[in-house]
Design a protein around this motif. Structure first.
Motif, PDB file in Angstrom:
ATOM      1  N   HIS A 211       2.567  16.164   3.468  1.00  0.00           N
ATOM      2  CA  HIS A 211       3.167  15.581   2.265  1.00  0.00           C
ATOM      3  C   HIS A 211       3.282  14.059   2.368  1.00  0.00           C
ATOM      4  O   HIS A 211       3.156  13.360   1.364  1.00  0.00           O
ATOM      5  CB  HIS A 211       4.533  16.223   2.013  1.00  0.00           C
ATOM      6  CG  HIS A 211       4.451  17.614   1.475  1.00  0.00           C
ATOM      7  ND1 HIS A 211       4.528  18.725   2.285  1.00  0.00           N
ATOM      8  CD2 HIS A 211       4.276  18.075   0.204  1.00  0.00           C
ATOM      9  CE1 HIS A 211       4.419  19.820   1.533  1.00  0.00           C
ATOM     10  NE2 HIS A 211       4.257  19.458   0.278  1.00  0.00           N
ATOM     11  N   TRP A 214      -0.290  12.825   1.715  1.00  0.00           N
ATOM     12  CA  TRP A 214      -0.606  13.057   0.301  1.00  0.00           C
ATOM     13  C   TRP A 214       0.074  12.015  -0.587  1.00  0.00           C
ATOM     14  O   TRP A 214      -0.552  11.443  -1.490  1.00  0.00           O
ATOM     15  CB  TRP A 214      -0.157  14.462  -0.099  1.00  0.00           C
ATOM     16  CG  TRP A 214      -0.101  14.678  -1.581  1.00  0.00           C
ATOM     17  CD1 TRP A 214      -1.144  14.961  -2.411  1.00  0.00           C
ATOM     18  CD2 TRP A 214       1.068  14.602  -2.415  1.00  0.00           C
ATOM     19  NE1 TRP A 214      -0.699  15.079  -3.711  1.00  0.00           N
ATOM     20  CE2 TRP A 214       0.645  14.856  -3.746  1.00  0.00           C
ATOM     21  CE3 TRP A 214       2.418  14.346  -2.166  1.00  0.00           C
ATOM     22  CZ2 TRP A 214       1.547  14.851  -4.816  1.00  0.00           C
ATOM     23  CZ3 TRP A 214       3.306  14.346  -3.219  1.00  0.00           C
ATOM     24  CH2 TRP A 214       2.872  14.599  -4.529  1.00  0.00           C
ATOM     25  N   ALA A 217      -1.616   8.621  -0.189  1.00  0.00           N
ATOM     26  CA  ALA A 217      -2.949   8.546  -0.794  1.00  0.00           C
ATOM     27  C   ALA A 217      -2.904   8.602  -2.311  1.00  0.00           C
ATOM     28  O   ALA A 217      -3.688   7.927  -2.991  1.00  0.00           O
ATOM     29  CB  ALA A 217      -3.828   9.675  -0.255  1.00  0.00           C
ATOM     30  N   THR A 218      -2.018   9.399  -2.879  1.00  0.00           N
ATOM     31  CA  THR A 218      -2.017   9.611  -4.333  1.00  0.00           C
ATOM     32  C   THR A 218      -0.982   8.779  -5.082  1.00  0.00           C
ATOM     33  O   THR A 218      -1.132   8.538  -6.275  1.00  0.00           O
ATOM     34  CB  THR A 218      -1.761  11.096  -4.655  1.00  0.00           C
ATOM     35  OG1 THR A 218      -0.460  11.485  -4.174  1.00  0.00           O
ATOM     36  CG2 THR A 218      -2.824  11.971  -4.014  1.00  0.00           C
ATOM     37  N   LYS A 219       0.072   8.327  -4.372  1.00  0.00           N
ATOM     38  CA  LYS A 219       1.135   7.584  -5.051  1.00  0.00           C
ATOM     39  C   LYS A 219       1.426   6.227  -4.424  1.00  0.00           C
ATOM     40  O   LYS A 219       2.289   5.487  -4.904  1.00  0.00           O
ATOM     41  CB  LYS A 219       2.416   8.432  -5.066  1.00  0.00           C
ATOM     42  CG  LYS A 219       2.225   9.810  -5.687  1.00  0.00           C
ATOM     43  CD  LYS A 219       3.450  10.679  -5.539  1.00  0.00           C
ATOM     44  CE  LYS A 219       4.525  10.324  -6.525  1.00  0.00           C
ATOM     45  NZ  LYS A 219       5.654  11.298  -6.496  1.00  0.00           N
ATOM     46  N   HIS A 301       7.094  15.214  -9.587  1.00  0.00           N
ATOM     47  CA  HIS A 301       5.760  15.211  -8.993  1.00  0.00           C
ATOM     48  C   HIS A 301       5.834  14.919  -7.493  1.00  0.00           C
ATOM     49  O   HIS A 301       5.189  14.001  -6.968  1.00  0.00           O
ATOM     50  CB  HIS A 301       4.852  14.193  -9.686  1.00  0.00           C
ATOM     51  CG  HIS A 301       3.408  14.294  -9.277  1.00  0.00           C
ATOM     52  ND1 HIS A 301       2.706  15.485  -9.261  1.00  0.00           N
ATOM     53  CD2 HIS A 301       2.525  13.339  -8.856  1.00  0.00           C
ATOM     54  CE1 HIS A 301       1.469  15.261  -8.842  1.00  0.00           C
ATOM     55  NE2 HIS A 301       1.336  13.963  -8.592  1.00  0.00           N
ATOM     56  N   GLU A 361      -6.804  21.579  -1.441  1.00  0.00           N
ATOM     57  CA  GLU A 361      -6.798  20.118  -1.567  1.00  0.00           C
ATOM     58  C   GLU A 361      -5.619  19.517  -0.815  1.00  0.00           C
ATOM     59  O   GLU A 361      -5.741  18.498  -0.130  1.00  0.00           O
ATOM     60  CB  GLU A 361      -6.762  19.696  -3.040  1.00  0.00           C
ATOM     61  CG  GLU A 361      -8.049  19.971  -3.827  1.00  0.00           C
ATOM     62  CD  GLU A 361      -8.245  21.449  -4.157  1.00  0.00           C
ATOM     63  OE1 GLU A 361      -9.401  21.854  -4.394  1.00  0.00           O
ATOM     64  OE2 GLU A 361      -7.236  22.197  -4.173  1.00  0.00           O
ATOM     65  N   LEU A 362      -4.443  20.144  -0.934  1.00  0.00           N
ATOM     66  CA  LEU A 362      -3.264  19.635  -0.231  1.00  0.00           C
ATOM     67  C   LEU A 362      -3.411  19.825   1.277  1.00  0.00           C
ATOM     68  O   LEU A 362      -3.038  18.943   2.054  1.00  0.00           O
ATOM     69  CB  LEU A 362      -2.010  20.340  -0.737  1.00  0.00           C
ATOM     70  CG  LEU A 362      -0.675  19.898  -0.128  1.00  0.00           C
ATOM     71  CD1 LEU A 362      -0.449  18.403  -0.342  1.00  0.00           C
ATOM     72  CD2 LEU A 362       0.475  20.699  -0.712  1.00  0.00           C
ATOM     73  N   TYR A 365      -4.837  17.090   3.743  1.00  0.00           N
ATOM     74  CA  TYR A 365      -4.041  15.973   4.244  1.00  0.00           C
ATOM     75  C   TYR A 365      -3.383  16.302   5.583  1.00  0.00           C
ATOM     76  O   TYR A 365      -2.827  15.413   6.233  1.00  0.00           O
ATOM     77  CB  TYR A 365      -2.974  15.580   3.216  1.00  0.00           C
ATOM     78  CG  TYR A 365      -3.568  14.955   1.979  1.00  0.00           C
ATOM     79  CD1 TYR A 365      -3.981  13.626   1.985  1.00  0.00           C
ATOM     80  CD2 TYR A 365      -3.739  15.699   0.818  1.00  0.00           C
ATOM     81  CE1 TYR A 365      -4.549  13.045   0.855  1.00  0.00           C
ATOM     82  CE2 TYR A 365      -4.298  15.131  -0.320  1.00  0.00           C
ATOM     83  CZ  TYR A 365      -4.702  13.806  -0.298  1.00  0.00           C
ATOM     84  OH  TYR A 365      -5.263  13.230  -1.419  1.00  0.00           O
TER      85      TYR A 365
END
Length: 546
Positions: A211, A214, A217-219, A301, A361-362, A365
């Motif tokens: 987490h 993730w 990378a995404t936020k 999110h 996908e998760l 990470y």
């Protein structure tokens, strides 16, 4: 010297003004950044908790100062620590000249008969708890002698196998994938993804790492924070310490033992990467409101981990076994990861666990990949490189041997026994003991109404009858994790508990030493909390003293 021109003076003033503006902007930015962090901390912890944290920090540093500057205080602390070390060593390290110690390799290898005989001598010299009598809380999850034979046969067949080399050991790779698939289906996410690990702690650590990466990378989160209940397993704090993540620990309701959702909601901020809930937790065996936590995670999110390490092969079977249960698995919107220990109520060999994710996908990470290592492309799914294929084979064999019907039967017996214990404590110890919350599964925690009758003292007394229970704090309580071995001795437990309570009431000392070191029991109950970390360090050191 000619005076400076008006143009030069204007340039100097302008340059100075720009630098002053830059300094001001930097200063304001630093101050605002600090203020935002303070505001978020206060929102998450509250003024009272923040003050208590500061007070604890102040006391700790004052004590350290006193130990440095006051010889008498330092000598007392050193004496307490030395006494505790001796106590730990006396419990863990065999004493006396008669004890045979093997601290160097034998000149020549011994025959198998000698090795087995020497193991028997160690058992006789050192002794061990009689776990087969069913008086140990958790710790030993025995699936029966027949299952043990199946697991040992699997060990023998795959004792040299290593999943790091799936091309060499394709059968082990297949079994590992099937273990994950069976657990995902059990937790209602057959299209999800997962990985086996060495135990619940590694499963939790891997989820936190996943987490974190993730969110980065995404936020773009570089200062990650996570929110956990006070009753969450210490492995979450351990992961946070490893990965430099700030932890906000949320209080739980005194009556329900569920995490305070309002406090969780207030604690969420743009740096939050994940929430945590337990189904069930270790201290009192209760379950957080997973549905409500999932909604919060979905709204913001962020990740949502459900710790089912202890619930493992009990929680998924509660509903078909006819017991009431609140939603906890991947059917709950917002849940992104679940940890499940196969080596607990799955009766697999220690240590084996599974970390499951909502999608592949998760899971990516979690992986470590190094494409430029001189030894070639290196990739591994979890912390370990080489892993024991024999554990995977033993886990697969256990799951195949017990099967759905076997786990359903085991759930009925174990949870039935736990509910009997809870009901009898409520009915037979009225005004004396009370059960914490409404535990849905295999763990029952109870405490004392009478402040003069320490529940930990009750725990000390019942330990003299051979019981190995777990002591917890906040509030002081005892818990029993029921296993298959406990089921036949429920009446014995209640009878012994009656005797222990009577004895504690007749001669109350107001103390109890059963809670301190996870995995050791009663050692350092009377020591100041400020030096308890040194005692814990000594405990770990002693584990490696031959």
């Amino acid at each position: 010297m000619a005076s400076k021109s008006l143009k030069q003076r204007l340039e100097e003033v302008t340059t100075g003004s720009v630098l002053d503006h830059i300094k001001t902007v930097v200063f304001v930015y630093v101050v605002l950044t600090r203020l935002v962090k303070v505001e978020r901390h206060l929102r998450a912890r509250g003024i009272a908790t923040t003050f208590l944290e500061f007070w604890t920090w102040l006391n700790k540093n004052l004590l350290l100062f006193a130990l440095r500057c006051l010889p008498a205080q330092r000598k007392k602390a050193e004496a307490d620590i030395a006494k505790a070390k001796l106590t730990i060593e006396s419990k863990l390290v065999p004493q006396g000249e008669a004890v045979t110690r093997h601290t160097s390799l034998p000149a020549k290898g011994h025959y198998p008969e000698w090795i087995l005989n020497e193991m028997g001598k160690m058992d006789n010299e050192i002794g061990h708890a009689e776990w087969k009598h069913g008086k140990i809380s958790g710790a030993v999850y025995h699936g029966g002698d027949d299952l043990t034979k199946v697991i040992v046969a699997a060990f023998e067949r795959y004792c040299v196998s290593n999943p790091l080399h799936p091309d060499v050991f394709p059968a082990v790779r297949k079994m590992e994938a099937e273990i994950v698939a069976m657990c995902l289906r059990m937790y209602n996410n057959p299209t999800g993804a997962g990985v086996t690990t060495s135990g619940g702690t590694e499963s939790i650590i891997m989820s936190v790492k996943t987490h974190r990466d993730w969110a980065r990378a995404t936020k773009g989160i570089t200062e990650p924070e996570m929110i956990v209940p006070d009753t969450a397993h210490a492995a979450f704090d351990k992961a946070a310490a490893y990965f430099n993540i700030k932890v906000h620990t949320m209080p739980v309701d005194r009556a329900t033992r569920k995490v305070d959702l309002n406090r969780v909601s207030w604690a969420i901020n743009p740096n939050t990467i994940m929430l945590v809930g337990s189904a069930i937790n270790f201290p009192d065996g209760c379950q957080d409101d997973i549905v409500a936590l999932g909604k919060l995670a979905q709204k913001h999110h962020i990740g949502m981990h459900v710790d089912c390490c202890l619930g493992s092969f009990i929680m998924p079977f509660l509903e078909p076994a006819g017991f009431p249960v609140e939603p906890f698995d991947f059917r709950v919107d917002g849940v992104t990861a679940i940890s499940c220990d196969t080596h607990k109520y799955g009766f697999a060999p220690k240590g084996s666990s599974v970390i499951m994710y909502r999608n592949a996908e998760l899971r990516q990470y979690q992986y470590y990949v190094n494409p430029s290592w001189t030894g070639g492309l290196y990739a591994s799914p979890s912390i370990a490189g080489s892993r024991p294929g024999s554990i995977i084979a033993g886990t697969w064999a256990a799951m195949q041997y017990v099967g759905y019907d076997g786990y359903l039967k085991s759930c009925r017996e174990i949870v039935g026994a736990a509910k009997t214990i809870a009901a009898r404590i409520k009915s037979e110890f009225g005004g004396k003991l009370y059960v914490l919350g409404n535990p849905p599964a295999s763990v029952v925690a109870f405490s004392s109404y009478n402040p003069r009758c320490s529940i930990h003292e009750v725990g000390d007394i019942i330990s003299h009858k051979g019981w190995h229970l777990n002591g917890i704090v906040r509030p002081d309580a005892i818990h029993i994790a029921v296993t298959r071995l406990t089921v036949p001795v429920v009446d014995t437990f209640i009878a012994d508990l009656h005797d222990a309570v009577k004895e504690a009431e007749l001669n109350p000392s107001g103390k109890g030493t059963m809670v301190q070191l996870y995995g050791l029991g009663k050692v350092a109950g009377a020591l100041a909390p400020s030096i308890s970390s040194q005692i814990a360090t000594a405990f770990i050191d002693t584990l490696y003293k031959a």
